[in-house]
Design an enzyme around this catalytic site. Sequence first.
Site, mmCIF file in Angstrom:
data_model
loop_
_atom_site.group_PDB
_atom_site.id
_atom_site.type_symbol
_atom_site.label_atom_id
_atom_site.label_comp_id
_atom_site.label_asym_id
_atom_site.label_seq_id
_atom_site.Cartn_x
_atom_site.Cartn_y
_atom_site.Cartn_z
ATOM 1 N N ALA A 56 8.273 55.897 42.458
ATOM 2 C CA ALA A 56 8.039 55.907 40.974
ATOM 3 C C ALA A 56 6.602 55.384 40.786
ATOM 4 O O ALA A 56 5.788 55.945 39.933
ATOM 5 C CB ALA A 56 9.016 55.522 40.318
ATOM 6 N N ASP A 93 13.035 42.256 41.474
ATOM 7 C CA ASP A 93 13.322 43.501 41.878
ATOM 8 C C ASP A 93 14.085 43.620 42.928
ATOM 9 O O ASP A 93 13.970 44.619 43.791
ATOM 10 C CB ASP A 93 12.105 44.725 41.847
#
Lengths: 219, 337
Positions: A8, A121
Amino acid sequence: MKLIKKGAEAELYLINWFGYKAIKKVRVSKNYRIQSLDNFLRNYRTLNEAKMLINVKRINIPVPTVFDVILEEFSIVMEFIDGKLLKDLIPQLDDEMLDEIFTNLGCIVGRLHENGFFHGDLTTSNVILVDKNIFLIDFGLGGVSQEIEAFGVDVHLMLRALESTHHEISQKCFEYFKNGYSSTFSKSKEVFSKVLEIRRRGRYVVERRVKATINSFCI
Amino acid sequence: MLILGIECTAHTFGCGIANSKGEILANVNSEYIPTSGGIHPREAARHHASVAASVICDALKAAGKNIEEIDGFAVSLGPGLGPCLRVGATAARALSLYYNKPLIPVNHCVAHIEIARLMCKIDDPLVVYISGGNTIISAFSDGKYRVFGETLDIALGNCLDTFARYVGLPHPGGPHIEKLALKGSNYINLPYVVKGQDMSFSGLLTMAIRKFKDGAMLEDICFSLQETAFSMVCEVTERALVHTGKDAILLTGGVAANRRLRVMMESIAKDHGVVFKAVPVEYARDNGAMIAWTGVLSLLHNVTIPVDESFIRPRWRLDAVDIPWRMNKHEVNKEGC
């Protein structure tokens, strides 16, 4: 230059870097956001990721070695790790392997935190396995912190990734993770209660009403 | 089958009537508009109680139906503001008991998704639901609408509305901010907070207000506020899209009316070769029709609730609800969940 993954945020190319097999990670421009914000985010995250990779390498956290940073094109050239994502491997692993891998992962993350770094993350998509050897990747949202909050977010994200993607075995894996984590991070207890607090902070969380104790759910 | 649905979670008391063919026969809504400040839950509940009967009668009239023809009464039991939820639940329980028809519990967020799928004729989208009360990126997987990203504190719409109120823009603030943002062009750095898949808007709100106090141009702050907040949502949306592999993005909720957000979402869809649709505003805001339609789907799968167990659920999470009407079509998908 061969495109091997289009995520992404970035595109990954397999390249030859002076005879080494290397990955070039390019943070691509996003049409949806205005240019100043786009440049700021890409620049910040590229630089941040490179710094993080170099700094955590120094304390022996297994991460790809950084070869080069080309800020003009928002890219990092790094060692190619020829393995598989933990997320994809989990369905094939037996209990013994899960124990070994998640305990080890817990140890590594504990050591990362013990040294004041957080990942930002931490999910099963950002862990690569080469046989049984673990590598952490994707440090773009990482940083340095003195506060328990940032470490709690890491552990919370791992727990959430387990719950949403591998829910049948999430509890078991998280137990293994905690075992490893507690063995290398001196403030692990504080982090686990922080995780509870973070979860209760979420919107419409049933636990928020209940005066949850440490043992009331899965932690 | 004919279902009457009552929406009553926050500022809107709505009544909709839907049948099992997916036709919306009526959608009558009455919004509580605060004279000053934000929604006061008790005042909103008072408004809802005062309009409930007439809204329900108007809906029946609009549909050209008699109340005896209704096969079930659906109501949004949550998530939402307690005092408001109680009004809607009371009305629905009374109707259910008096006419001896089943009472159907509906989750407000599920209803937003189902009406969006119906109106846009998209079967299996990634849903971006952004309103004054919710900021959720969700997709169906393994029997439930899973949450792939949400706000950690206030909702995006809430952030915009509160800022608008602070700087003296009239209610509702969103459209006014949108208009002013068109005149702004200098981007002011504001906190961009994405933690993993989740977002946080409270710091953004505080900083925007501080910039206003420091004398920055209102147009520029509106522009920067929108760009920052929407970029955060877009980043999480794009990641969820790649992760789930869905072939469409559906934008719903009150903020779906914002043209800038639509353009940004459309750009993501184009980059990934997927379809983008925004739900028509009438059905994107809180409305009774969505509750009625979800009620139809629920009753077809025998989802009802006895009146004495029909407690309101102010914190009812989207991902806690089983979705039996989609179980057969989409087999367990380990990859996407």
